[in-house]
Structure formats: C-alpha cells, structure tokens
Design an enzyme around this catalytic site. Structure first.
Site, short mmCIF file in Angstrom:
data_model
loop_
_atom_site.label_atom_id
_atom_site.label_comp_id
_atom_site.label_asym_id
_atom_site.label_seq_id
_atom_site.Cartn_x
_atom_site.Cartn_y
_atom_site.Cartn_z
CE LYS A 114 64.32 131.44 146.86
NZ LYS A 114 63.04 131.02 146.30
CE LYS B 181 57.98 137.75 146.01
NZ LYS B 181 58.67 136.54 145.53
CB SER C 182 65.08 135.62 136.70
OG SER C 182 63.70 135.41 136.63
P1 NAD Z 1 51.15 125.87 140.68
O1 NAD Z 1 49.94 126.67 141.00
O2 NAD Z 1 51.53 125.66 139.26
O3 NAD Z 1 51.03 124.40 141.33
C1 NAD Z 1 50.60 124.15 142.63
C2 NAD Z 1 49.84 122.83 142.58
O4 NAD Z 1 49.54 122.42 143.90
C3 NAD Z 1 48.51 122.94 141.82
O5 NAD Z 1 48.43 121.91 140.84
C4 NAD Z 1 47.48 122.75 142.91
O6 NAD Z 1 46.30 122.12 142.45
C5 NAD Z 1 48.23 121.87 143.89
N1 NAD Z 1 47.63 121.89 145.22
C6 NAD Z 1 46.89 122.86 145.79
N2 NAD Z 1 46.49 122.48 147.00
C7 NAD Z 1 46.97 121.24 147.21
C8 NAD Z 1 46.88 120.33 148.28
N3 NAD Z 1 46.21 120.63 149.38
N4 NAD Z 1 47.51 119.15 148.16
C9 NAD Z 1 48.17 118.83 147.05
N5 NAD Z 1 48.30 119.66 146.00
C10 NAD Z 1 47.70 120.85 146.08
O7 NAD Z 1 52.33 126.55 141.50
P2 NAD Z 1 53.89 126.33 141.32
O8 NAD Z 1 54.43 127.42 140.47
O9 NAD Z 1 54.16 124.91 140.94
O10 NAD Z 1 54.40 126.62 142.79
C11 NAD Z 1 54.33 125.63 143.82
C12 NAD Z 1 55.16 126.09 145.00
O11 NAD Z 1 56.50 126.33 144.58
C13 NAD Z 1 54.71 127.40 145.66
O12 NAD Z 1 55.00 127.31 147.03
C14 NAD Z 1 55.61 128.44 145.03
O13 NAD Z 1 55.77 129.58 145.86
C15 NAD Z 1 56.89 127.64 144.92
N6 NAD Z 1 57.82 128.18 143.94
C16 NAD Z 1 57.49 128.25 142.62
C17 NAD Z 1 58.42 128.74 141.70
C18 NAD Z 1 58.12 128.75 140.23
O14 NAD Z 1 59.04 129.06 139.45
N7 NAD Z 1 56.93 128.42 139.78
C19 NAD Z 1 59.67 129.20 142.14
C20 NAD Z 1 59.98 129.13 143.50
C21 NAD Z 1 59.05 128.61 144.38
#
Ligand code: NAD
Length: 472
Positions: free
Chosen positions: A95, A107, A363
C-alpha cells in the site's frame, strides 16, 4: 466460513505471485519482497483492576525495511494472531509503495477484547506494549511508526507517544514515533475524513478516464452517477459526503440494521442524525426501506462502495451485483470468487490496497509535520493572503471592476493545514490511480486492476531493493 488451516498471509502471497508473473524480477528478489523481515512476538503480565494478573499476547511485525521507518496500525482484537499481523504488515508495504509513501510495511496487534477492559487497564496494556517495543528497538520515528487500527484510536496513540517520550527524554523528533495522535499531541488536521476523501479522489480519477468509462458504458465524471454505500461509519460516511458534494447521487446506504433507498439522493449527515435520534437508518423521511441490508449491494447503480466489513460480496451474491464500478473502501470486502466473477462480467473493481490508502497517506503528512516541528501553512499562509490581496487590488484598479465578496474571500484565502493535507491527498490518489492504470494499459494480459496494483507495488519495492544492493 474460513477453513481451520486458512492462512491470511499465504493468501496475500498468492495474490503477490499472481502479479509477480507480470514483473521482471528474479525469483530470489521476489522471495525477499514477500518475506516478513522481523517478527516480534511477546507476552507480558498486566495487573487488572481486580488484582488478577493477566498474561497479554501481542505482536509487532516489520514486513519490509526497504524503506524506513516501517508503518502500520495496531489493532486490539481477540482475533489477533501472528499470521494475521504478518499479512496485514505485508499489505502495508504494498500500500505504501503504491501511494509513494516512503515507508516499509509494519503492523501490530494485541490479543484483547478492548470492550472487556476498563480504560485504566487499556492504558496499562498500551503503555506496557510500548515499553516492550522500546526495549527491543521496535518503535521510533526512524524505525517503526504505529497508527490506529481496529479497536484503537487517538487515545491509545496519545498513551504511546507519552510512554515513548518518557523513556526517550530529549529525543527531538519523538512525536513522530506514532501517528493518528490528537491534534494537541502533534496530530494533523484532516485525518478523520482522509480515507473517505481518498476513496472519492481515487474513484473520481477513474471516472475521469474517458476510454475506461466508454468501455463500462458510463459517461465521464462523477456528476450524476448513482452511488450505493455500505456502512455509515467513518469511511462510509465521508465517502458518501464527498460523492454527494461533487454532484453524485447517493441513492442507497446500508447499515447492519437494514438499508434504505431514495431515488433523489440521501444526505449522509441528515441520515446520521436520524440514526442518532431513532437508533436506526430505517424509516428515513422520503426513503424506502429495503427488505434486507444486503439488498443494497444488488441495486442498479453506477458505483458501489462497500465500506463496512470484509467478504460481504462473495460467490453467492456477486452474480446479482449490477454496479459498473466497485470501490473497495473497506479492507477485503470481496472474496476471490467474487473478484473472478466481476473480471468475467467486465465490472471494474478498484482495489482496497490503494483506494483506502488515504489514512496512511495523511499519517505520512503527520509524521512530516512532527519532524519539521511546525504546523502546515504556518509559514506561508499570511504571505500568500497579502500577495493575493495585492494582485487582486491591482487587477481591480486596472480593470475598474470589483469582484464579489465571496470571490474575494476565495481568491485571497491562504492555505490552512487542512487545505494542504487535502490537496496532498488529492495529488497522491490521482498519481497512484494513473500509475496503476498505465501498468494495466501497457499489459493487456493483466486480468484486473488489483493485479495491476500489485505489479505497481512489486516494481517499486523491487527497484528499491535492487538499487540498495545486497549487504555482504
Ligand atoms: P467504522 O467502525 O467507523 O464503520 C463501519 C460501519 O459499518 C459501522 O457504522 C457499522 O455499523 C457498519 N456495519 C457493520 N456491519 C454491517 C453490515 N453487516 N452491513 C452494513 N454495515 C455494517 O469503521 P471504518 O473506520 O469506517 O472502517 C470501515 C472499513 O474500512 C474497514 O474494513 C476498515 O478496515 C477499512 N479502513 C478504514 C480506514 C480508516 O481510516 N478508518 C482506513 C483503511 C481501511
């Protein structure tokens, strides 16, 4: 359900091997790129609030030191194990390479359920983990720089930097030992929305490629495109926001309790407030409830953004997906079977490995800010504003015309930290998208954009290793 002997690290190696065939690197060098350079597996005791001593299992993996420091989040989860941390560390190497962030991948993980511990216990665990990393030289602004991941956030990063600084007094760049810190502790503005904004920039760049859009039967640009978003968390909310603000129509949003559809578009902030007030996204004024949450994934739309969980699109539902573009905002939302189906159907999958790299990109900006010891924009903001004011006044004097107050504010504005962070992210995502697309275009044998992204990463890490030479 995954098989008992499933190895996440091995599955990353398989994707790597699939892409490596399209590169020129010799076998030994490819083996070196794939290998995890350093693995620190640790156990340490922590006294809990009730006086019990618990032995904590934790890891830090530095997948590649072809560039230092290593970079990657720390997760708190009962699912943490060495294989998972190794896989996630290797994905970080690729990445970072794709988005030209000059770090190796790393990690960390602590095998705990953060919800089952008091804040005091979590603080003790985090601080002890940090001191173990310091003892073994596994953390530092030039060595390895953790960040938040599942179950960790600004609070944990503040504990890490504080522990590090107390063990390394006087180290001038110590604030750069971890990113994702609160702004008051050396964090950077613009990090919260970074991943969602990066998803938007990446997909917008794809949509601005006329040849590709013609192939998909779509018009160029994001304006008017129908978008479906799964997940109204950090990434989903911000992805929806930036698509809406740039003229796309977010017709459906899914959460775990259900999904809604609104032909003329959903305002994510209104929906967020509705969910806060009622406890659910369902029954949002003007919208229709769908029968099942996963029905949203199968709606007719131009762009589908899974931004919640892994493996949500699989061999079962992939044949029913109607989107033309799938933007993997979440990590691993598609299974390999789904990927295969979309390649055959000619649906474009924009891969997670680079599309959700906004977080690590910002970051990197935070780390640079820590090393330079000055907030972005502080030196030039006022100078730019004075200069813009002078130029505009000259133009108005020469033409005898005046611009509106709104235009004046826009033209004279000097960049704040958040403006520069957003602009740096935009540049990063546009460049990465073009680099991957150029690789794909140059070799029609490459089956999909994910493989092209891997090729891009392998070539960059390979070049770096080959130019380093081999230390005797
Ligand atoms: P988050 O916890 O803020 O949001 C996830 C959302 O998905 C929550 O609102 C949850 O209720 C919802 N959810 C859970 N189960 C569900 C379902 N079955 N159907 C629909 N919605 C559902 O997490 P996030 O930070 O937004 O991360 C989401 C994804 O993005 C993850 O895979 C994470 O690894 C990836 N990601 C996040 C970041 C970041 O900066 N936050 C960076 C890279 C990748």
């Amino acid at each position: 359900m995954l098989e008992a002997n499933y190895s996440f690290f091995h599955s990353v190696e398989q994707s790597f091997d699939k892409a490596a065939k399209f590169t020129k690197w010799e076998k030994g060098l490819l083996e070196q790129i794939k290998a995890c350079n350093s693995i620190y597996s640790m156990k340490f005791p922590v006294k809990m609030d009730d006086g019990r001593i618990e032995v904590i299992e934790a890891y830090r993996v530095q997948h590649s030191q072809h560039k230092t420091p290593c970079k990657g989040g720390i997760r708190f989860s009962m699912a943490v194990n060495q294989d998972e941390v190794m896989a996630l560390a290797s994905l970080m190497t690729y990445k970072c390479a794709i988005v030209n962030v000059p770090f190796g991948g790393g990690k960390g993980g602590i095998k705990i359920n953060p919800k089952a511990h008091s804040s005091y216990e979590l603080e003790k665990i985090t601080r002890r983990y940090t001191s173990e990393l310091v003892k073994k030289n596994f953390i530092g602004p030039g060595i390895d720089v953790p960040a938040p991941d599942y179950g960790t956030g600004e609070r944990e990063m503040a504990w890490i930097v504080d522990t590090y600084q107390s063990l390394k007094p006087g180290e001038i760049d110590s604030a750069g030992c971890v990113t994702g810190k609160p702004v008051s502790q050396g964090g950077v503005r613009g990090r919260k929305e970074a991943t969602g904004l990066g998803v938007f920039f990446g997909i917008r760049e794809v949509c601005n490629m006329p040849d590709l859009m013609a192939k998909l039967g779509l018009t160029t640009g994001v304006n008017g495109k129908k978008v479906v978003v799964q997940g109204l968390g950090n990434v989903g909310y911000h992805s929806a926001k930036f698509f809406r603000e740039h003229g796309a129509v977010v017709v459906s949003i899914a959460e775990f309790e259900g999904a809604i559809y609104k032909e003329d578009g959903i305002n994510e902030e209104d929906l967020f407030q509705h969910r806060k007030a009622t406890g659910s996204i369902l029954n949002f004024p003007g919208a229709t409830n769908l029968a099942k949450s996963t029905d949203a994934l199968e709606l007719a739309c131009d762009i589908l953004i899974p931004a919640a969980l892994e493996n949500v699109i699989n061999g079962d539902n992939a044949p029913r997906v109607q989107a033309k573009i799938i933007g993997e905002a979440a990590n691993g939302p598609l299974t390999p079977e789904a990927d295969e189906i979309f390649t055959q159907k000619g649906i474009l999958v924009v891969p997670d490995m680079y599309l959700n790299a906004g977080g690590v990109t910002v970051s990197y900006f935070e780390w640079l800010k820590n090393l330079s010891h000055v907030r972005y924009g502080r030196m030039e903001k006022r100078f730019t504003e004075n200069m813009n004011h002078h130029i505009l006044s000259q133009l108005e004097d020469l033409t005898g015309k005046k611009v509106s107050d709104a235009e004046r504010n826009f033209i004279e504005h000097g960049a704040d930290e958040v403006d520069l962070v957003h602009s740096g992210l935009e540049e990063t995502m546009i460049t990465a998208t073009r680099e991957i697309m150029d690789i794909w275009k140059a070799n029609p044998e490459i089956p999909d954009m994910r493989t092209a992204a891997y090729v891009c990463a392998i070539n960059k890490v390979g070049t770096s290793y080959s130019e380093l030479g081999i230390f005797p």
